[in-house]
Design a protein around this motif. Structure first.
Motif, short mmCIF file in Angstrom:
data_model
loop_
_atom_site.label_atom_id
_atom_site.label_comp_id
_atom_site.label_asym_id
_atom_site.label_seq_id
_atom_site.Cartn_x
_atom_site.Cartn_y
_atom_site.Cartn_z
N GLY A 89 0.83 -1.31 0.14
CA GLY A 89 -0.09 0.02 -0.05
C GLY A 89 0.79 1.25 0.20
O GLY A 89 0.59 2.29 -0.60
N ALA A 90 1.81 1.29 0.82
CA ALA A 90 3.03 2.43 0.63
C ALA A 90 3.54 2.52 -0.45
O ALA A 90 3.64 3.73 -0.99
CB ALA A 90 3.89 2.25 1.86
N LEU A 91 3.89 1.51 -1.18
CA LEU A 91 4.42 1.64 -2.54
C LEU A 91 3.61 1.98 -3.61
O LEU A 91 3.90 2.96 -4.10
CB LEU A 91 5.07 0.39 -2.96
N LEU A 92 2.17 1.64 -3.56
CA LEU A 92 1.27 2.07 -4.26
C LEU A 92 1.11 3.71 -4.08
O LEU A 92 0.79 4.30 -5.20
CB LEU A 92 0.06 1.34 -4.29
N MET A 93 0.84 4.04 -2.97
CA MET A 93 0.63 5.60 -2.63
C MET A 93 1.80 6.40 -3.12
O MET A 93 1.96 7.45 -3.64
CB MET A 93 0.42 5.75 -1.15
N ARG A 94 3.16 5.71 -3.16
CA ARG A 94 4.36 6.55 -3.43
C ARG A 94 4.26 6.75 -4.87
O ARG A 94 4.71 7.84 -5.55
CB ARG A 94 5.48 5.74 -3.09
N LYS A 95 3.55 5.80 -5.93
CA LYS A 95 3.55 5.97 -7.21
C LYS A 95 2.41 6.78 -7.57
O LYS A 95 2.26 7.47 -8.53
CB LYS A 95 3.55 4.52 -7.82
N LEU A 96 1.39 6.68 -6.79
CA LEU A 96 0.25 7.38 -7.15
C LEU A 96 0.20 8.83 -6.87
O LEU A 96 -0.31 9.79 -7.62
CB LEU A 96 -1.15 6.90 -6.45
N LEU A 97 0.63 9.39 -5.66
CA LEU A 97 0.89 10.84 -5.33
C LEU A 97 1.46 11.70 -6.40
O LEU A 97 0.67 12.66 -6.96
CB LEU A 97 1.67 10.98 -4.22
N PRO A 98 2.61 11.46 -7.08
CA PRO A 98 3.18 12.18 -8.32
C PRO A 98 2.15 12.33 -9.41
O PRO A 98 1.86 13.32 -10.01
CB PRO A 98 4.38 11.72 -8.56
N LEU A 99 1.57 11.06 -9.86
CA LEU A 99 0.57 11.09 -10.75
C LEU A 99 -0.81 11.82 -10.49
O LEU A 99 -1.33 12.58 -11.46
CB LEU A 99 0.03 9.64 -11.22
N LEU A 100 -1.24 11.73 -9.51
CA LEU A 100 -2.57 12.56 -9.17
C LEU A 100 -2.11 14.23 -9.19
O LEU A 100 -2.95 14.80 -9.34
CB LEU A 100 -2.87 12.11 -7.76
#
Length: 136
Positions: A89-100
């Protein structure tokens, strides 16, 4: 609940006259009278003026009785419940935040809508399927 009767009760409990409300709220005394007697339903802005004049929070105007209703306990979310608590989940959030951050508001709203739909259909299982298909 009749808002006019509630306003009159609160005003009288504070030993204020309609003239006092007129001075404090900037409303005409005849308007205050018409509201209290149920001839006019005040707007939300006017209710805010009444609340300020009565030195009460706005929600005190919105319930019957002497005491505000007891609010139900909201579900308490712990850190263990959050997506960031797991490694994936932490890895997914790290990837999603810059894209969002690069998306415009309309696209973010679409993502939130879809996430809401997924969470209503199957909770975390559906969310994991969505995350794994997005990662592929």
């Amino acid at each position: 609940m009749v808002i006019g009767a509630r306003l009159k009760t609160l005003r009288e409990a504070k030993n204020l006259s309609q003239d006092d409300i007129e001075k404090r709220a900037g409303l005409l005394r005849c308007y205050v009278s018409r509201v209290e007697n149920g001839h006019i339903v005040p707007s939300l802005e006017t209710l805010e003026k009444f609340a300020r004049a009565l030195e009460l929070p706005l929600y005190h105007l919105m319930f019957d009785g002497d005491k505000p209703p007891v609010m139900p306990n909201a579900a308490q979310h712990t850190k263990e419940d959050s997506l960031e608590s797991s490694r994936s989940g932490a890895l997914l959030m790290r990837k999603l935040l810059p894209l969002l951050a690069k998306m415009d508001q309309e696209d973010r709203n679409l993502i939130l809508f879809l996430a809401g739909r997924v969470s209503k259909q199957g909770g975390m299982k559906a969310g994991r399927k969505l995350a794994s298909s997005a990662a592929a």
